[in-house]
Design a protein around this motif. Structure first.
Motif, short mmCIF file in Angstrom:
data_model
loop_
_atom_site.label_atom_id
_atom_site.label_comp_id
_atom_site.label_asym_id
_atom_site.label_seq_id
_atom_site.Cartn_x
_atom_site.Cartn_y
_atom_site.Cartn_z
N ASN A 111 -35.93 -8.32 48.05
CA ASN A 111 -36.32 -9.57 48.70
C ASN A 111 -35.63 -10.78 48.07
O ASN A 111 -35.18 -11.69 48.76
N ALA A 112 -35.51 -10.79 46.77
CA ALA A 112 -34.89 -11.93 46.09
C ALA A 112 -33.42 -12.06 46.48
O ALA A 112 -32.92 -13.17 46.76
N GLU A 113 -32.72 -10.94 46.54
CA GLU A 113 -31.30 -10.99 46.90
C GLU A 113 -31.13 -11.37 48.36
O GLU A 113 -30.20 -12.11 48.73
N GLN A 122 -33.14 -13.33 50.07
CA GLN A 122 -33.37 -14.77 50.15
C GLN A 122 -32.16 -15.56 49.68
O GLN A 122 -31.83 -16.61 50.24
N LYS A 123 -31.50 -15.05 48.68
CA LYS A 123 -30.29 -15.71 48.16
C LYS A 123 -29.20 -15.76 49.23
O LYS A 123 -28.57 -16.79 49.44
N LEU A 146 -29.67 -15.59 52.39
CA LEU A 146 -30.14 -16.43 53.48
C LEU A 146 -29.91 -17.91 53.18
O LEU A 146 -29.47 -18.68 54.05
N GLU A 147 -30.20 -18.32 51.97
CA GLU A 147 -29.98 -19.72 51.59
C GLU A 147 -28.51 -20.08 51.63
O GLU A 147 -28.13 -21.18 52.05
N LYS A 149 -27.62 -20.66 55.17
CA LYS A 149 -28.12 -21.94 55.66
C LYS A 149 -27.24 -23.09 55.19
O LYS A 149 -26.99 -24.04 55.93
#
Length: 269
Positions: free
Chosen positions: A193-195, A197-198, A200-201, A204
């Motif tokens: 999940n952490a990777e 999210q990274k 994804l940011e 963005k």
């Protein structure tokens, strides 16, 4: 002589006919008299009639000839039918099989040997003739479709026999299917999940124009000239140096109106 059965086979056929049907053979092919037919001519006629017959078919025809018990001697054409009649469908049987084939919803292969499967629903020639009349069948013109089928099948059959081909079964084309084994081979490994999210940011940031870092273009500034720089090739002043000015105009091909020249003193007019 065709390249399927040899001269000795023809001689064996004639010897069998002369033995079993001696009287009829001598009547049909007399050796003496004005209607005598040389034996080499008889052999040639038999050879031409049996063109396309395979050796195993010929041997079966001889067995049938010897065991049929028929009273009348068959002609060479009838003997040909005895040889190949069991290998090939006639036109009527082919039409019946073709009609049955059109009603099959799921084709099934037959295991002819261990782990060897074969479709035996229709022959290649019958399938080809059926394809030619499929439009008539779809339009409901069955009578005309049968006539065309019988005609085409007879032509294809004669051509195949002349070339020495044997009857072959039409094999259904293989259908591409998605197997469960292929689904098992595809494995999905999700990211932590952490990777995720990274990533994804980062995506963005790339898509957000306002937050995107834009490089400023290089700013071009003019370089000022020092005031002490001397101006080269300066033209003479027309009021302070009228003669030099008019002379320079003459050298450069500049036309000076007469009124201006008059105001400058009238020289070089």
């Amino acid at each position: 002589m065709n390249n399927l059965i040899c001269q000795n086979d023809i001689k064996m056929l004639i010897a069998t006919l002369r033995t079993i049907y001696a009287t009829q053979f001598n009547k049909n092919f007399p050796m003496d008299g004005k209607n005598a037919i040389p034996m080499n001519i008889v052999e040639q006629i038999a050879s031409n009639t049996l063109a396309g017959v395979m050796p195993h078919q010929f041997q079966r025809g001889l067995v049938l000839l010897s065991t049929s018990g028929k009273t009348f001697m068959p002609s060479f054409a009838e003997f040909r039918t005895m040889c190949i009649g069991q290998d090939w469908w006639n036109a009527e049987k082919a039409w019946v099989k073709a009609c049955e084939y059109t009603k099959i919803t799921e084709h099934k292969a037959v295991e002819i040997e261990k782990d060897v499967f074969q479709f035996q629903e229709i022959t290649t020639i019958a399938k080809f003739a059926l394809d030619q009349v499929s439009l008539l069948i779809n339009d409901g013109e069955m009578h005309r479709a049968k006539e065309e089928f019988v005609k085409l099948y007879g032509e294809y059959l004669a051509e195949a026999q002349l070339k020495g081909r044997v009857q072959e079964w039409y094999q259904e084309p293989k259908q591409l299917a998605w197997s469960n084994d292929q689904e098992k081979q595809i494995e999905h490994n999700p990211l932590p999940n952490a990777e995720a999210q990274k990533h994804l940011e980062a995506l963005k940031q790339k898509m957000n124009v306002r937050n995107r870092h834009i490089r400023k273009p290089q700013e071009l500034k003019p370089t000022p000239k020092p005031l002490s720089t001397l101006i080269t090739n300066e033209w003479p002043d027309p009021f302070d140096q009228p003669d030099a000015y008019l002379k320079q105009c003459e050298l450069d091909g500049c036309v000076v109106p007469a009124t201006i020249r008059k105001q400058l003193g009238g020289r070089h007019v």
